[in-house]
Design an enzyme around this catalytic site. Sequence first.
Site, PDB file in Angstrom:
ATOM      1  N   ASP A  83      32.647  46.882  34.493  1.00  9.30           N
ATOM      2  CA  ASP A  83      33.706  46.803  35.499  1.00  9.30           C
ATOM      3  C   ASP A  83      34.924  47.640  35.141  1.00  9.30           C
ATOM      4  OD1 ASP A  83      32.292  45.198  37.207  1.00  9.30           O
ATOM      5  OD2 ASP A  83      33.216  43.321  36.571  1.00  9.30           O
ATOM      6  N   LYS A 100      26.608  47.046  42.533  1.00 12.58           N
ATOM      7  CA  LYS A 100      27.841  46.279  42.706  1.00 12.58           C
ATOM      8  C   LYS A 100      28.210  46.257  44.191  1.00 12.58           C
ATOM      9  CE  LYS A 100      28.726  45.407  38.294  1.00 12.58           C
ATOM     10  NZ  LYS A 100      28.912  44.048  37.729  1.00 12.58           N
ATOM     11  N   ARG A 135      33.214  29.980  36.413  1.00 10.41           N
ATOM     12  CA  ARG A 135      32.456  29.146  35.478  1.00 10.41           C
ATOM     13  C   ARG A 135      33.043  27.740  35.414  1.00 10.41           C
ATOM     14  NH1 ARG A 135      31.734  34.224  34.524  1.00 10.41           N
ATOM     15  NH2 ARG A 135      29.904  35.030  33.391  1.00 10.41           N
TER      16      ARG A 135
END
Length: 418
Positions: A284, A311, A17
């Site tokens: 996750d 995934k 990000r």
Amino acid sequence: MLETQVQLPLSKSESARRMIMDAVSHTVSPGPVADCDDIRVLADALAANTASGATVDVGASGTALRFLTTYFAATPGTDITIDGCERLRQRPLSILIDALRAMGADIECLGSEGFAPVRIRGRQLAGGDIEIDASVSSQFVSALMMMGPTMAAPLNITLTNNIASAPYIRMTALMMEARGADVEIAGQTVHVRPGAYTLPGGPVTADWSAASYWYAITAVSAGWVTLPGLEENSLQGDSAMRRYGEQLGVNTDFDDEDTPDAAVLSASPEQYSRITLDMTGTPDLVPAIAVAACTLGIPFHFTGLATLHDKECDRVAALQQEMLRLGCILEAEDRDSLAWDGRRAVVITRPVIDTHGDHRMAMAFACVAIFVPGIVIRDIEVVDKSYPGFWRDLTAAGFTLHEWTGEPQQPAEEEAQT
């Protein structure tokens, strides 16, 4: 008893990000980012000649695919193709592509519609009101949010269906706000107003997703693990591992006088007799918790797993397959769940675990070596995607690793094979 200190990798989520916001604002924030394959391919793509019609290869990185598709589509003058490995070409992208096209993006799918490879010719996007199915990946939403300040009109994203990994949408909003962007989450709608990122990004913190494997190791070994740099009040959704770890019998102490600015994990006898968790916000973490629970003999029932099928591998199916090699019979009653009621099958050969090309599968099964000396884990280099130093850290913690040649080994040999 295992006792070790581990310097975790920096957060891949925070790093990605920050790098996109740096690219949008033409700045370089101080301090390092994560050193792993996913971040390297993102950095290489951002540094490429994006007006040349060239192709950037993002390998197996779904994060890079989603963030770069949006970044390039909203960057005028871009002409670039994004491609990757065969598994990446199978990961769904149509929800994001449709949303971008609704705002004026020029995106061409060069293979199957809705999948990579994609050719992108960038332009300023219109913004406006869009709806997006948030049940497949929160990264679709985060990718659009981060480019919102560059759009011609305010961007209003209405999220439909169950929101996958919602904490990561909040992470994106908080990181944007910290850099001066005007963003607001109101119920099921995200509002981003045109403007600019006016401030540099802050430091990237240690990765809570990586910490999950050390929680598993602590639980199975009844040991102590110190994790410097792991923040108690983290932006990362996977900081929920602190709460989940208690159910595996792991306490987390952030106030240890001898180790300030660190999390100290210690085993306790207070394990739950059964674990029931909704993992919609933190999928996750499922591999580490599932493998540790089976190794400890704790039945479990997880829901909120629909995104795990898309995934790096189908993690639900892969966990079922590989845990059966260890004698544990896992069941998936529907696409959203995974459970173990304690049922076991007889195992008469040394377990050889297939990682299915997935970094989280490889690291999750490491804790099994404490109970099953000589376990074999194939293709261990897949950890380079997020945690290249994992096997080094495991060795420093007292595990013995050596190359497996495929030859028969004596089960009594006290070594963890890799």
